[in-house]
Each structure stands twice: as structure tokens, then as C-alpha cells.
Design an enzyme around this catalytic site. Structure first.
Site: not given
Ligand code: ZN
Lengths: 446, 184
Positions: B112-113
Site C-alpha cells: 500500500c503505497l
């Protein structure tokens, strides 16, 4: 087969009469229809909603030599708008059924279907067509065909495109009530890559939203597609064209939606979200395809000026349509002329690097060089520099597979007005003394 | 236009076999831009890049990050990058190959970036992503959880989180999940 006398009456009205808003090389006469039917070869890319319309329109407009390429098979959900297909065709290749149906209805037309991926065909396959009509729903496929068509483009020594090397394209696209039709004459009008920013980037939800706080049906579908699939099928990659895979994602999305009390997950929405497809509307497809087919006829015969160069249509809240003349990106890596360099066949890669460093138009330092997917030299990272260093002592001619001329790409630092900036350039390399090629040959043409 | 093709067609019939040029690969605009990104990489210290398919496939590569501070110091984490032919119109697909106990990376390697998905812009590049990944190890955050359990421990008991990370990195079980050793 005997043709009824009136069959081409309407077409002939366009092709037999002189006019004022025609292309400069328009020569009206009965020969023109014969030539259209004998020498024009159209490739229709895609046999979906737009492709079915395009095939029908082109066949009825007098084109006789048509090929169609599509890798998909017919699904039940296609039947509402892909009007050449029937219920009993479900599961068969779209290209084959579409070709057969149009040939049954329009006498004299010959349509050759290709049930495969566009990448499966060699460049030679594409080079045979006089014009390419695109009825696609993906940016990747458009970008690929555009690169293919532009790869045939050649420029003379004054950077003017050679007329006979131009592979025209007409491109249609629709999303619900909206659509576009455009004419791409590589070297003359902007290519797909010049204007890729016209396509809005796909909406991507944050993964943590999907994992933790889903709020919409699309969130549930993307959770099943991007997170749950990997959890359950370790190592097996998801294939959007496999109905079983899609069914699995759909049923997982339904479970997820129930858990969070979210309504609206359906199979067709699942397909739409996963493949990034917006529901198609038959009449939008018909309007856009008609515009594309007409442009194809105009480009081929010169009977009228062509669309210049991008038409948008919006049938939502009334009807808006507009034509915009976009301009070419003069340094476009795909359709631009690049910088012409004449070299001896003995020039090594090392020497070539020195030459482009001194060339007044380039002044390129620290260049990295690629040729048609082959990495010839990389300045960095060290691991790649090491892998490519041995090329430096080889003649560039050998590294370019001993072709007399071709395009290569370099990137590096250029110093313009004392300021260093990084740049990526296209170079047209011509080797001296190959195939009797001289400066004179390069300057002629057009 | 058609006249040109008529002439060309006739020429082609005459000189059919004259131009026996070998079929050649085309290069996508995405590939060209990626080449530029790669040749201009300026990686953080102790981060390395490898090309498992050799020098002619730069669209698939691996980046190894060795954090030099924080909870994950001493660990070694491999990320696979897969770049689309329409890059940079679309962000590369990035996965973490090393199983890691981390609030923002799940056990399948999803990351999750924000710049990999909702905040990707064509002006960003591979360097930006590598720095973003590096940052995830120095500053894991519990606000964007992909591994819910790890995020909860980080928020409620940082000491416990630290020892869980150590246990995972040295090879062992954290709760029910086994992690292989990734200390270099
Ligand atoms: Zn262009």
C-alpha cells in the site's frame, strides 16, 4: 456475379464529380472506384462493438479487400450491440463470425479474419495494408498499433515525411454516450503517442481502502481481483479473458459486498471494473464507426478533405460534437523525424558515443543507447553498464543487424544554453555506401 | 493516396523478394522512457537493482532494499517491478517478494503505497517509487493497513511490534504465520 446498375450510384456521386473541398490530389473518374476496390486494403483492428460497425460500413462504402483481427471469442453480453453475432455464435472467434456475416450480406467483398493477438503478427503483415481502422477499447492496443504504423514512416533529408511511407489510421473509441473519431496521418497529424494525455488515467483505488474500508461495489470487486485472488491462488496469475477466473472474482466480490452491506455487485460490473470497460451503447458505436469509415474513404480516394483531426461526440444531455485540430509533438519519439546521422559502417559504438557528444545538434554526453529492444549501452546502473560494456568495441553497423538505415534511441545529458538537462532522442542512422545508398537517394522521394 | 498505393503495389509485385529484411522487434514508448529512468537511477545507499531476464528486458526487474535504520534495520527485502508498455501513463506493478511482517505490506506481497496507485503521475519515475518503498521501512504507518494485525500492534504496542518484526526477520512464527529469515 452481375451487379445491379444502381449499386454504386451513391459512391459514384462522390467519385465521379470534381469539387472544391476535395483533397489536392483528387482525380475524379470511373477508374477511382476500380482502384478503391482493387488496391485499397483495410485492416480493421477489433471485431467488437466498433469493429462490427466498421466492417459493415467499409463493405457498404465500396472497400473490397478487408482483413479483421481480434483475439476474443463471442460472449452472451456482446449480443446487444455487436449485431453481427447470434446466440448460437457464443464461444466462437469474433473475427471469424464477423467476417462471414458481412460477406454473406455484401456481395463481392472479401474479408479475411485473423483470430489472434495483434502482437502475434509480424511487421510485414501490417505493412501490406493501405489503411488501418481501429475499433479498440484499450490504450495499450492503440499504442501498439500506432507504433507499428509509425515504424513504416520515413523522412527525407529535409525531415519531410515520404508520402508513400505514410500508413494512415482512423481510430474510433466510445465510452457510453461519449466517443471520438480521429484521423492519424503519421508525420502529418499527431500520432497516438503525441496525444496520449487525452486518455484519462485509469482510476486506481488505494489497496488499503480495498482491504479495510470498502464503500462501493467496485471496491469489493477490486478486493477480490487484486487481494483475495493472490491469497487463494498462490502463484497462479489472474487472466481477465478466462470466464472461470472472472466468475470466481464475481462470487468473491458478492461475499465481500454482503459482509459490508454494499449493494450493486453484478457480473457485468465485475467485468467492467476488472477490464476497465465502461458500458457500450450501440448507437454511439454506430455514429463513431460511420465517421471513421467515411474518413477512410476520403483518405483513400481524396473525394473530400479529411477530418482535421480529432472529433469528439457527446450524446449525454443533448448532443455536443466538436472537431479539434491537435498539433504534432515535434520531438515525438514514435512519429517524429529524429536527428539524421550518416555514418561509416566501421564506426564502433565507442566512436559513435564520441560523435554524438560533438554533434552540434545533439551535444549529448553520457548517452545510453537502445536499438529495437536491444540494450546497446547503459551508463548506469553499474550492473547494466557491465553487461553492455563489451559492445563498445563493436561496429554500430553490426549491432544494428547490418541494416542500411534504421532508427535508434539515445538518452543522456545535453547542454543547451549552458544548462544541462536530461533528454531522450530518436536518431535516424544511415550507413554510407550500403545498397547503393547515396546522399542523392536520401534527398529524393516525396 | 490510392494512386500511390497502386504504384507501390505494382512495384511490390516486381520486387517481391528483394527486401528480405528480418522481422524486427518494435520498441514501445514505455520501454524508451523506462530506459531513460533506469539509466538515470540514483538509488538510496545499500539498495540494489537486478535484471533477471538480462540486459534486453528492462521491463521486469528486482530491487533489493536493505533499511539502514528503524524497525527493519538489517533486513533484506526484494521487490519485483513489472512495467507496462504504456509507462508512464500507468504505474509499474510492484510486489514484495520477501514475506514481511509489515502494516502496509500484506502476506501476498501487495504494497500500500499511494504513488503506486491513486497518486501515480507520469512525471514520477522509478527512483521516486524506490524512495517511497524505502520510506515504508523507515516509517511504517498504521493508518493505511494492509496487514491489519500488524497495524494494530504497531498502534497499540510499539515495543511488541518491534519484537514481532525481529522474530519475523530472524525466521520464525508471529502468531500463526511463519516468516523465513531475511537478515543479511
Ligand atoms: Zn507522435
Amino acid at each position: 456475379m452481375a451487379e445491379s446498375a444502381g449499386r454504386w450510384r451513391d459512391l459514384d456521386k462522390l467519385l465521379l464529380r470534381p469539387g472544391n473541398i476535395v483533397s489536392p490530389n483528387f482525380e475524379p473518374g470511373p477508374e477511382l472506384r476500380d482502384d478503391l476496390q482493387t488496391y485499397a486494403r483495410v485492416l480493421v483492428v477489433g471485431a467488437g462493438g466498433l469493429g462490427c460497425e466498421l466492417l459493415k460500413d467499409l463493405a457498404l462504402s465500396g472497400f473490397r479487400n478487408i482483413d479483421v483481427i481480434d483475439m476474443d471469442r463471442i460472449e452472451v453480453t456482446n449480443l446487444n450491440r455487436q449485431f453481427l453475432f447470434r446466440l448460437q455464435d457464443v464461444g466462437k472467434p469474433k473475427a471469424e463470425v464477423a467476417a462471414m456475416r458481412v460477406m454473406e450480406r455484401v456481395s463481392g467483398v472479401n474479408i479475411v479474419p485473423h483470430f489472434c493477438r495483434i502482437e502475434d503478427k509480424e511487421l510485414d503483415f501490417y505493412s501490406d495494408f493501405t489503411i488501418i481502422a481501429l475499433g479498440l477499447d484499450s490504450i495499450e492496443a492503440r499504442s501498439y498499433i500506432n507504433a507499428v504504423a509509425c515504424s513504416f514512416l520515413e523522412y527525407d533529408s529535409d525531415d519531410n515525411p515520404l508520402e508513400e511511407s505514410i500508413k494512415p489510421m482512423v481510430d474510433g473509441g466510445t465510452e457510453g454516450f461519449k466517443g471520438h473519431a480521429r484521423v492519424i496521418l503519421p508525420g502529418k497529424t499527431p500520432c497516438f503517442e503525441c496525444t496520449i494525455w487525452l486518455f484519462p488515467p485509469q482510476v486506481k483505488f488505494p489497496l488499503c481502502t480495498l482491504a479495510e474500508t470498502p464503500r462501493t461495489a467496485a471496491h469489493c470487486i477490486e478486493y477480490a481481483h487484486l487481494i483475495k485472488w493472490d491469497e487463494v491462488h498462490s502463484g497462479k496469475s489472474f487472466d481477465a479473458d478466462d470466464p472461470e477466473h472472472m466468475q470466481w472474482v464475481f462470487s468473491e466480490a458478492v461475499k465481500r459486498a454482503e459482509l459490508f452491506g454494499i449493494p450493486g455487485v453484478t457480473y457485468s460490473l465485475t467485468q467492467g471494473v476488472v477490464k476497465n470497460i465502461i458500458p457500450a451503447i450501440a448507437s454511439t458505436n454506430a455514429i463513431i464507426s460511420a465517421a471513421c469509415a467515411l474518413e477512410a474513404l476520403k483518405i483513400m480516394t481524396g473525394c473530400s478533405k479529411t477530418l482535421s483531426n480529432y472529433l469528439t461526440y457527446n450524446g449525454l444531455e443533448g448532443l455536443h460534437t466538436k472537431v479539434t485540430e491537435f498539433v504534432r509533438e515535434k520531438d515525438c519519439l514514435v512519429c517524429g523525424p529524429g536527428v539524421l546521422l550518416e555514418l561509416d559502417t566501421s564506426v564502433t559504438l565507442q566512436k559513435f558515443i564520441e560523435l554524438i557528444g560533438e554533434h552540434p545538434k545533439l551535444l549529448l554526453s553520457k548517452p545510453s543507447i537502445t536499438y529495437r529492444g536491444k540494450t546497446l549501452y547503459m551508463q548506469a546502473p553499474p550492473v547494466l553498464e557491465e553487461m553492455t560494456r563489451s559492445n563498445l568495441i563493436l561496429p554500430l553497423y553490426d549491432l544494428m543487424d547490418k541494416v542500411s538505415k534504421d532508427v535508434i534511441h539515445v538518452n543522456g545529458m545535453t547542454s543547451k544554453n549552458d544548462a544541462k538537462q536530461s533528454c531522450l532522442l530518436k536518431l535516424r542512422i544511415v550507413f554510407k555506401g550500403i545498397d547503393g545508398m547515396t546522399d542523392m537517394d536520401m534527398a529524393s522521394g516525396a | 493516396m490510392i494512386k500511390l498505393f497502386k504504384v507501390k503495389e505494382k512495384q511490390r509485385e516486381i520486387a517481391e523478394n528483394a527486401n528480405g529484411r528480418a522481422p524486427v522487434k518494435k520498441q514501445s514508448a514505455g520501454e524508451l522512457r523506462l530506459h531513460k529512468d533506469i539509466s538515470e537511477l540514483n538509488l538510496p545507499k545499500s539498495t540494489t537493482i537486478a535484471f533477471p531476464n538480462g540486459k534486453d528486458d528492462l521491463m521486469n526487474f528486482e530491487v533489493t532494499i536493505r533499511p539502514d535504520e528503524g524497525y527493519y534495520q538489517g533486513g533484506m527485502f526484494v521487490f519485483t517491478f513489472s512495467v507496462s508498455p504504456i509507462y508512464p501513463h500507468e504505474a509499474p506493478k510492484v510486489k514484495c517478494k520477501t514475506k514481511v511482517y509489515h502494516p502496509n505490506i500484506d502476506l501476498e506481497g501487495n504494497v500500500c503505497l499511494n504513488i503506486l496507485r491513486e497518486d501515480w503521475k507520469p512525471v514520477l519515475n522509478i527512483n521516486t517509487i524506490v524512495y517511497g518503498l524505502h520510506h515504508l521501512f523507515t516509517e511504517p504507518n498504521h493508518e493505511d493497513p494492509l496487514n491489519h494485525e500488524a497495524a494494530t500492534v504497531l498502534r497499540e504496542n510499539p515495543k511488541q511490534f518491534e519484537s514481532n518484526v525481529r522474530r519475523a526477520m530472524t525466521g520464525g512464527y508471529v502468531n500463526q504465520t511463519y516468516f523465513t529469515r531475511c537478515i543479511c
